[in-house]
Write a protein that holds these residues in place. Structure first.
Motif, PDB file in Angstrom:
ATOM      1  N   MET A   1      36.091  45.178  43.675  1.00  0.00           N
ATOM      2  CA  MET A   1      37.220  45.595  44.509  1.00  0.00           C
ATOM      3  C   MET A   1      37.179  45.007  45.915  1.00  0.00           C
ATOM      4  O   MET A   1      37.989  45.387  46.752  1.00  0.00           O
ATOM      5  CB  MET A   1      37.283  47.126  44.597  1.00  0.00           C
ATOM      6  CG  MET A   1      37.747  47.809  43.326  1.00  0.00           C
ATOM      7  SD  MET A   1      38.082  49.560  43.640  1.00  0.00           S
ATOM      8  CE  MET A   1      38.605  50.083  41.986  1.00  0.00           C
ATOM      9  N   GLY A   2      36.243  44.110  46.157  1.00  0.00           N
ATOM     10  CA  GLY A   2      36.241  43.418  47.440  1.00  0.00           C
ATOM     11  C   GLY A   2      35.490  44.098  48.547  1.00  0.00           C
ATOM     12  O   GLY A   2      35.646  43.726  49.722  1.00  0.00           O
ATOM     13  N   ALA A   3      34.650  45.085  48.231  1.00  0.00           N
ATOM     14  CA  ALA A   3      33.816  45.683  49.276  1.00  0.00           C
ATOM     15  C   ALA A   3      32.874  44.628  49.858  1.00  0.00           C
ATOM     16  O   ALA A   3      32.429  43.719  49.150  1.00  0.00           O
ATOM     17  CB  ALA A   3      33.017  46.853  48.708  1.00  0.00           C
ATOM     18  N   HIS A   4      32.568  44.743  51.139  1.00  0.00           N
ATOM     19  CA  HIS A   4      31.692  43.767  51.782  1.00  0.00           C
ATOM     20  C   HIS A   4      30.257  44.018  51.328  1.00  0.00           C
ATOM     21  O   HIS A   4      29.716  45.112  51.515  1.00  0.00           O
ATOM     22  CB  HIS A   4      31.791  43.870  53.297  1.00  0.00           C
ATOM     23  CG  HIS A   4      31.367  42.632  54.020  1.00  0.00           C
ATOM     24  ND1 HIS A   4      30.103  42.105  53.909  1.00  0.00           N
ATOM     25  CD2 HIS A   4      32.060  41.799  54.848  1.00  0.00           C
ATOM     26  CE1 HIS A   4      30.018  41.006  54.645  1.00  0.00           C
ATOM     27  NE2 HIS A   4      31.192  40.802  55.234  1.00  0.00           N
ATOM     28  N   LEU A   5      29.639  42.985  50.757  1.00  0.00           N
ATOM     29  CA  LEU A   5      28.295  43.143  50.211  1.00  0.00           C
ATOM     30  C   LEU A   5      27.235  43.342  51.289  1.00  0.00           C
ATOM     31  O   LEU A   5      26.128  43.812  50.990  1.00  0.00           O
ATOM     32  CB  LEU A   5      27.946  41.942  49.338  1.00  0.00           C
ATOM     33  CG  LEU A   5      28.756  41.852  48.034  1.00  0.00           C
ATOM     34  CD1 LEU A   5      28.457  40.534  47.319  1.00  0.00           C
ATOM     35  CD2 LEU A   5      28.452  43.035  47.130  1.00  0.00           C
ATOM     36  N   ALA A   6      27.552  42.994  52.545  1.00  0.00           N
ATOM     37  CA  ALA A   6      26.594  43.257  53.617  1.00  0.00           C
ATOM     38  C   ALA A   6      26.460  44.751  53.904  1.00  0.00           C
ATOM     39  O   ALA A   6      25.541  45.161  54.623  1.00  0.00           O
ATOM     40  CB  ALA A   6      27.006  42.520  54.890  1.00  0.00           C
TER      41      ALA A   6
ATOM     42  N   ALA B   1      31.079  37.164  50.787  1.00  0.00           N
ATOM     43  CA  ALA B   1      30.893  38.498  51.340  1.00  0.00           C
ATOM     44  C   ALA B   1      31.419  39.615  50.458  1.00  0.00           C
ATOM     45  O   ALA B   1      30.861  40.708  50.441  1.00  0.00           O
ATOM     46  CB  ALA B   1      31.561  38.576  52.714  1.00  0.00           C
ATOM     47  N   HIS B   2      32.478  39.345  49.683  1.00  0.00           N
ATOM     48  CA  HIS B   2      33.202  40.452  49.065  1.00  0.00           C
ATOM     49  C   HIS B   2      32.914  40.569  47.567  1.00  0.00           C
ATOM     50  O   HIS B   2      32.953  39.584  46.819  1.00  0.00           O
ATOM     51  CB  HIS B   2      34.693  40.301  49.323  1.00  0.00           C
ATOM     52  CG  HIS B   2      35.007  40.301  50.790  1.00  0.00           C
ATOM     53  ND1 HIS B   2      34.928  41.431  51.570  1.00  0.00           N
ATOM     54  CD2 HIS B   2      35.364  39.295  51.622  1.00  0.00           C
ATOM     55  CE1 HIS B   2      35.234  41.123  52.818  1.00  0.00           C
ATOM     56  NE2 HIS B   2      35.501  39.833  52.876  1.00  0.00           N
ATOM     57  N   CYS B   3      32.631  41.781  47.158  1.00  0.00           N
ATOM     58  CA  CYS B   3      32.278  42.080  45.768  1.00  0.00           C
ATOM     59  C   CYS B   3      33.399  41.666  44.816  1.00  0.00           C
ATOM     60  O   CYS B   3      34.580  41.897  45.112  1.00  0.00           O
ATOM     61  CB  CYS B   3      31.998  43.581  45.648  1.00  0.00           C
ATOM     62  SG  CYS B   3      31.570  44.124  43.973  1.00  0.00           S
TER      63      CYS B   3
ATOM     64  N   ARG C   1      22.591  45.362  45.688  1.00  0.00           N
ATOM     65  CA  ARG C   1      23.486  46.350  45.091  1.00  0.00           C
ATOM     66  C   ARG C   1      24.623  46.652  46.055  1.00  0.00           C
ATOM     67  O   ARG C   1      24.406  46.936  47.235  1.00  0.00           O
ATOM     68  CB  ARG C   1      22.730  47.637  44.734  1.00  0.00           C
ATOM     69  CG  ARG C   1      23.527  48.578  43.833  1.00  0.00           C
ATOM     70  CD  ARG C   1      22.734  49.799  43.420  1.00  0.00           C
ATOM     71  NE  ARG C   1      21.702  49.557  42.432  1.00  0.00           N
ATOM     72  CZ  ARG C   1      21.921  49.482  41.119  1.00  0.00           C
ATOM     73  NH1 ARG C   1      23.158  49.565  40.631  1.00  0.00           N
ATOM     74  NH2 ARG C   1      20.898  49.286  40.295  1.00  0.00           N
ATOM     75  N   CYS C   2      25.855  46.574  45.541  1.00  0.00           N
ATOM     76  CA  CYS C   2      27.043  46.858  46.340  1.00  0.00           C
ATOM     77  C   CYS C   2      27.079  48.338  46.714  1.00  0.00           C
ATOM     78  O   CYS C   2      26.786  49.220  45.894  1.00  0.00           O
ATOM     79  CB  CYS C   2      28.298  46.474  45.556  1.00  0.00           C
ATOM     80  SG  CYS C   2      29.848  46.819  46.428  1.00  0.00           S
ATOM     81  N   PHE C   3      27.484  48.644  47.931  1.00  0.00           N
ATOM     82  CA  PHE C   3      27.527  50.021  48.408  1.00  0.00           C
ATOM     83  C   PHE C   3      28.623  50.833  47.712  1.00  0.00           C
ATOM     84  O   PHE C   3      28.450  52.032  47.461  1.00  0.00           O
ATOM     85  CB  PHE C   3      27.772  50.013  49.921  1.00  0.00           C
ATOM     86  CG  PHE C   3      28.041  51.377  50.497  1.00  0.00           C
ATOM     87  CD1 PHE C   3      27.004  52.279  50.706  1.00  0.00           C
ATOM     88  CD2 PHE C   3      29.337  51.770  50.827  1.00  0.00           C
ATOM     89  CE1 PHE C   3      27.250  53.542  51.235  1.00  0.00           C
ATOM     90  CE2 PHE C   3      29.589  53.022  51.357  1.00  0.00           C
ATOM     91  CZ  PHE C   3      28.543  53.906  51.562  1.00  0.00           C
ATOM     92  N   PHE C   4      29.754  50.184  47.386  1.00  0.00           N
ATOM     93  CA  PHE C   4      30.935  50.927  46.952  1.00  0.00           C
ATOM     94  C   PHE C   4      30.752  51.571  45.570  1.00  0.00           C
ATOM     95  O   PHE C   4      30.848  52.781  45.412  1.00  0.00           O
ATOM     96  CB  PHE C   4      32.143  49.992  46.966  1.00  0.00           C
ATOM     97  CG  PHE C   4      33.476  50.684  46.956  1.00  0.00           C
ATOM     98  CD1 PHE C   4      33.607  52.033  47.254  1.00  0.00           C
ATOM     99  CD2 PHE C   4      34.624  49.963  46.662  1.00  0.00           C
ATOM    100  CE1 PHE C   4      34.839  52.653  47.264  1.00  0.00           C
ATOM    101  CE2 PHE C   4      35.864  50.581  46.668  1.00  0.00           C
ATOM    102  CZ  PHE C   4      35.966  51.925  46.974  1.00  0.00           C
TER     103      PHE C   4
END
Length: 334
Positions: free
Chosen positions: A63-68, A58-60, A78-81
């Motif tokens: 920095m660990g942003a949730h890929l969902a 789940a986590h990028c 594409r990761c939101f963060f």
């Protein structure tokens, strides 16, 4: 066997090798990404523009942003963060602030397949073949329908033994006599097959009625794969019904699962009608038998201390499951 003290993993919060369902296919459209949790692990499940499903941790890896929370772009996610873009195999193909790819940076990806209207994951780098299939229907065209979605208050393995608990068919379901006398046959590491050798008692009205449709023993068999997927097959000689149960453990230690009705596909309009009737009967029958069992599953605290000869099938299932390979998927690399 005087006790079951040797159990090491039967009703424990762990994973063994095998395919686990994640969510129904219809709940993930092309271009969508969903957050799913399996055995305390968070995942991002996404479907590309071409319709292919992929599963990442789940986590990028930045920095660990949730890929969902991200968005699907064609065949990548594409990761939101920070807008890092990951290909289907997990490779980071674009870091916008650096104007280049991520070199060796990857999101952890997992093997995934779709069968019977469900998305399935193998929690390891080297997936085995997808095995669940009624033995009678192997290599035949199928029709299937997702049946009821359910939550039970106990571990999935405890739910699974229900279909081979011979004695409860009399005590819970009030079926006559010893109509189920099951013989267990292991069929490789992941598969265990049970087949009935009992006959219908002719002194009971139900035995006399159903006996008109059987040439020999009552047709009933159950096959398990990985301990958490099973198919029960039953019915008169001229109409065999097949219901699959796909289970997984929830974070709270309960069971979440689906019942799936299966039948052999027959050609033409009349064949379609026949198949729809078989699927309907299967779903109704599965729901009927589940009613009584649910009373047990919502309150049971499995503690198998005093096995009896009537528990021989349950014991065979437990022993086979104890030989399954345990997976610690935190340590797998792609």
């Amino acid at each position: 066997m005087s006790g079951m003290s040797e159990l090491k993993q039967f009703n424990q919060p762990l994973l063994v090798e095998g395919w686990y369902w994640l969510l129904p296919s219809h709940q993930l459209k092309p271009g969508q990404v969903r957050a799913v949790e399996l055995s305390d692990k968070q995942l991002a499940v996404w479907r590309s523009a071409s319709g292919k499903v992929h599963v990442f941790d789940a986590h990028c890896p930045h920095m660990g942003a949730h890929l969902a929370e991200g968005r699907v772009m064609g065949e990548s996610l594409r990761c939101f963060f920070h807008n890092w873009r990951f290909e289907a195999d997990g490779r980071c193909a674009d870091i916008p602030c650096l104007k280049r790819d991520g070199g060796g940076i990857r999101a952890q990806s997992w093997p995934v397949e779709e069968h019977y209207g469900l998305i399935w994951i193998w929690p390891g780098a080297q997936a085995g073949p997808f095995l669940p299939m009624p033995p009678e229907l192997t290599a035949q065209p199928l029709r299937w329908q997702l049946g009821n979605h359910f939550i039970k208050g106990c571990h999935p393995n405890v739910v699974m033994i229900n279909a081979i608990d011979e004695h409860h068919f009399q005590t819970v379901h009030k079926l006559p006599g010893h109509i189920l006398s099951l013989t267990a046959t292991p069929q490789g590491q992941h598969t265990l097959h049970f087949r009935n050798t009992g006959t219908l008692p002719r002194h009971h009205w139900l035995g006399r009625l159903l006996g008109r449709f059987y040439r020999g023993p009552l047709y009933y068999e159950t096959t398990y794969w990985y301990g958490h997927v099973g198919v029960a097959s039953f019915g008169p000689d001229f109409l065999h019904l097949h219901v699959m149960f796909a289970l997984r453990r929830t974070q709270e230690g309960k069971t979440e699962g689906w019942a799936i009705a299966l039948t052999r596909r027959h050609a033409g309009p009349l064949g379609w009608l026949r198949d729809q009737l078989a699927l309907l009967i299967t779903r109704v029958g599965a729901r009927y038998f589940a009613l009584g069992d649910t009373r047990v599953f919502q309150t049971i605290r499995f503690d198998f201390r005093n096995p009896t000869p009537a528990d021989r099938s349950v014991i065979a299932f437990i022993r086979h499951y104890e030989q399954q390979t345990r997976i610690n998927w935190e340590n797998h690399d792609t």
